[in-house]
Design a protein around this motif. Sequence first.
Motif, mmCIF file in Angstrom:
data_model
loop_
_atom_site.group_PDB
_atom_site.id
_atom_site.type_symbol
_atom_site.label_atom_id
_atom_site.label_comp_id
_atom_site.label_asym_id
_atom_site.label_seq_id
_atom_site.Cartn_x
_atom_site.Cartn_y
_atom_site.Cartn_z
ATOM 1 N N ARG A 29 0.924 -1.205 -0.184
ATOM 2 C CA ARG A 29 -0.085 0.033 0.066
ATOM 3 C C ARG A 29 0.737 1.337 -0.077
ATOM 4 O O ARG A 29 0.569 2.292 -0.572
ATOM 5 C CB ARG A 29 -0.805 -0.196 1.130
ATOM 6 C CG ARG A 29 -1.756 1.237 1.179
ATOM 7 C CD ARG A 29 -2.576 1.174 2.812
ATOM 8 N NE ARG A 29 -3.402 2.486 2.797
ATOM 9 C CZ ARG A 29 -4.349 2.559 3.405
ATOM 10 N NH1 ARG A 29 -4.827 1.748 4.019
ATOM 11 N NH2 ARG A 29 -4.963 3.815 3.527
ATOM 12 N N GLN A 32 1.843 2.241 -3.498
ATOM 13 C CA GLN A 32 1.190 2.811 -4.024
ATOM 14 C C GLN A 32 0.703 4.268 -3.530
ATOM 15 O O GLN A 32 0.616 5.322 -4.432
ATOM 16 C CB GLN A 32 -0.393 2.300 -4.223
ATOM 17 C CG GLN A 32 -0.146 0.652 -4.858
ATOM 18 C CD GLN A 32 0.278 0.812 -6.241
ATOM 19 O OE1 GLN A 32 -0.155 1.489 -7.001
ATOM 20 N NE2 GLN A 32 1.357 0.013 -6.446
ATOM 21 N N GLU A 33 0.762 4.436 -2.432
ATOM 22 C CA GLU A 33 0.916 5.991 -1.871
ATOM 23 C C GLU A 33 1.899 6.647 -2.253
ATOM 24 O O GLU A 33 1.508 7.946 -2.852
ATOM 25 C CB GLU A 33 0.737 5.827 -0.407
ATOM 26 C CG GLU A 33 -0.380 5.217 0.211
ATOM 27 C CD GLU A 33 -0.282 5.017 1.905
ATOM 28 O OE1 GLU A 33 -1.306 4.760 2.697
ATOM 29 O OE2 GLU A 33 0.882 5.204 2.284
ATOM 30 N N LYS A 35 3.727 6.423 -4.950
ATOM 31 C CA LYS A 35 3.418 6.856 -6.527
ATOM 32 C C LYS A 35 2.273 7.665 -6.480
ATOM 33 O O LYS A 35 2.296 8.702 -7.518
ATOM 34 C CB LYS A 35 2.970 5.381 -7.010
ATOM 35 C CG LYS A 35 4.544 4.608 -7.418
ATOM 36 C CD LYS A 35 3.801 3.163 -8.010
ATOM 37 C CE LYS A 35 4.865 2.112 -7.909
ATOM 38 N NZ LYS A 35 4.477 0.697 -8.569
ATOM 39 N N ALA A 36 1.390 7.549 -5.851
ATOM 40 C CA ALA A 36 0.159 8.822 -5.993
ATOM 41 C C ALA A 36 0.740 10.070 -5.538
ATOM 42 O O ALA A 36 0.260 10.993 -6.197
ATOM 43 C CB ALA A 36 -0.871 8.236 -5.179
ATOM 44 N N ALA A 37 1.624 10.115 -4.603
ATOM 45 C CA ALA A 37 2.027 11.364 -4.204
ATOM 46 C C ALA A 37 2.885 12.046 -5.254
ATOM 47 O O ALA A 37 2.683 13.299 -5.574
ATOM 48 C CB ALA A 37 3.051 11.301 -2.883
ATOM 49 N N THR A 39 2.336 11.487 -8.592
ATOM 50 C CA THR A 39 1.228 11.907 -9.495
ATOM 51 C C THR A 39 0.754 13.307 -9.165
ATOM 52 O O THR A 39 0.475 13.941 -9.960
ATOM 53 C CB THR A 39 0.126 10.778 -9.513
ATOM 54 O OG1 THR A 39 0.859 9.471 -10.153
ATOM 55 C CG2 THR A 39 -0.813 11.093 -10.902
ATOM 56 N N TRP A 40 0.611 13.407 -8.043
ATOM 57 C CA TRP A 40 -0.231 14.619 -7.408
ATOM 58 C C TRP A 40 0.607 15.775 -7.769
ATOM 59 O O TRP A 40 0.314 16.792 -8.082
ATOM 60 C CB TRP A 40 -0.695 14.455 -6.084
ATOM 61 C CG TRP A 40 -1.325 15.742 -5.547
ATOM 62 C CD1 TRP A 40 -2.721 15.795 -5.550
ATOM 63 C CD2 TRP A 40 -0.725 17.084 -4.933
ATOM 64 N NE1 TRP A 40 -2.951 17.113 -5.026
ATOM 65 C CE2 TRP A 40 -2.007 17.794 -4.669
ATOM 66 C CE3 TRP A 40 0.552 17.373 -4.724
ATOM 67 C CZ2 TRP A 40 -1.997 19.207 -4.176
ATOM 68 C CZ3 TRP A 40 0.461 18.776 -4.415
ATOM 69 C CH2 TRP A 40 -0.476 19.534 -4.319
ATOM 70 N N SER A 43 0.810 16.598 -11.505
ATOM 71 C CA SER A 43 -0.229 17.258 -12.065
ATOM 72 C C SER A 43 -0.610 18.654 -11.444
ATOM 73 O O SER A 43 -1.205 19.302 -12.142
ATOM 74 C CB SER A 43 -1.481 16.345 -11.708
ATOM 75 O OG SER A 43 -1.925 16.209 -10.273
ATOM 76 N N SER A 69 7.637 10.376 -10.789
ATOM 77 C CA SER A 69 6.742 11.235 -11.691
ATOM 78 C C SER A 69 7.244 12.337 -12.202
ATOM 79 O O SER A 69 6.233 12.984 -13.036
ATOM 80 C CB SER A 69 5.334 11.078 -10.937
ATOM 81 O OG SER A 69 4.948 9.697 -10.529
ATOM 82 N N TRP A 155 -2.543 17.364 0.714
ATOM 83 C CA TRP A 155 -2.706 16.074 0.152
ATOM 84 C C TRP A 155 -2.575 14.712 0.851
ATOM 85 O O TRP A 155 -1.441 14.832 1.405
ATOM 86 C CB TRP A 155 -2.254 16.085 -1.455
ATOM 87 C CG TRP A 155 -2.717 15.151 -2.014
ATOM 88 C CD1 TRP A 155 -3.748 14.738 -2.884
ATOM 89 C CD2 TRP A 155 -2.261 13.625 -2.186
ATOM 90 N NE1 TRP A 155 -3.825 13.509 -3.377
ATOM 91 C CE2 TRP A 155 -2.858 12.792 -2.966
ATOM 92 C CE3 TRP A 155 -0.817 13.104 -1.586
ATOM 93 C CZ2 TRP A 155 -2.595 11.473 -3.297
ATOM 94 C CZ3 TRP A 155 -0.576 11.911 -1.904
ATOM 95 C CH2 TRP A 155 -1.444 11.072 -2.488
ATOM 96 N N PRO A 157 -3.131 10.281 0.372
ATOM 97 C CA PRO A 157 -3.886 9.475 -0.344
ATOM 98 C C PRO A 157 -5.202 8.801 0.035
ATOM 99 O O PRO A 157 -5.408 8.948 1.344
ATOM 100 C CB PRO A 157 -2.664 8.327 -0.493
ATOM 101 C CG PRO A 157 -1.765 8.624 0.644
ATOM 102 C CD PRO A 157 -1.916 9.911 1.054
#
Length: 157
Positions: A29, A32-33, A35-37, A39-40, A43, A69, A155, A157
């Motif tokens: 998990r 994934q968190e 990677k999501a950070a 991506t944020w 973006s 990212s 932010w 996740p």
Amino acid sequence: MHELILLRHAEAQPARPGGDDQDRRLSGRGEQEAKAAGTWLASHGVKPDLVLCSPSERTRATCTLALASLEHAPEPQLADEIYDATPGELLALLDQHDEAGTVMLIGHNPGVERLVALLVEGRSDEFRGMPPAGLAVIHLHGSLEPGNARLDAFWSP
């Protein structure tokens, strides 16, 4: 420095019995968190000029996955003093790098969440919490002093 990005490491596995806390790895998990950070950050057009990272396994992995990212991300600098740091110790480290426009610091709680509170609220005891892989983007109004910043984005996740 006019902008500070604070990133808490993503979710880590528990320490093994007798194991060193610094050797804890990210959980699935947590990967994934992280990677999501990243991506944020990408973006929202957030681009650090300098990245300071705690030397622990979980912060280094969070850093690697998040920066993947970003285009043209700087090479992270490991800073031993981030691990188990107080807000004052983190401020002292950041003061050494005030020539950078945007600094990203990847570290641990409670230091990271208390630093957010100190910079924005002027008191480090007024923290609200920073979950694993939580990000705070802070704009500084001049010098790096308590209460001299604005929280531009938060932010998690």
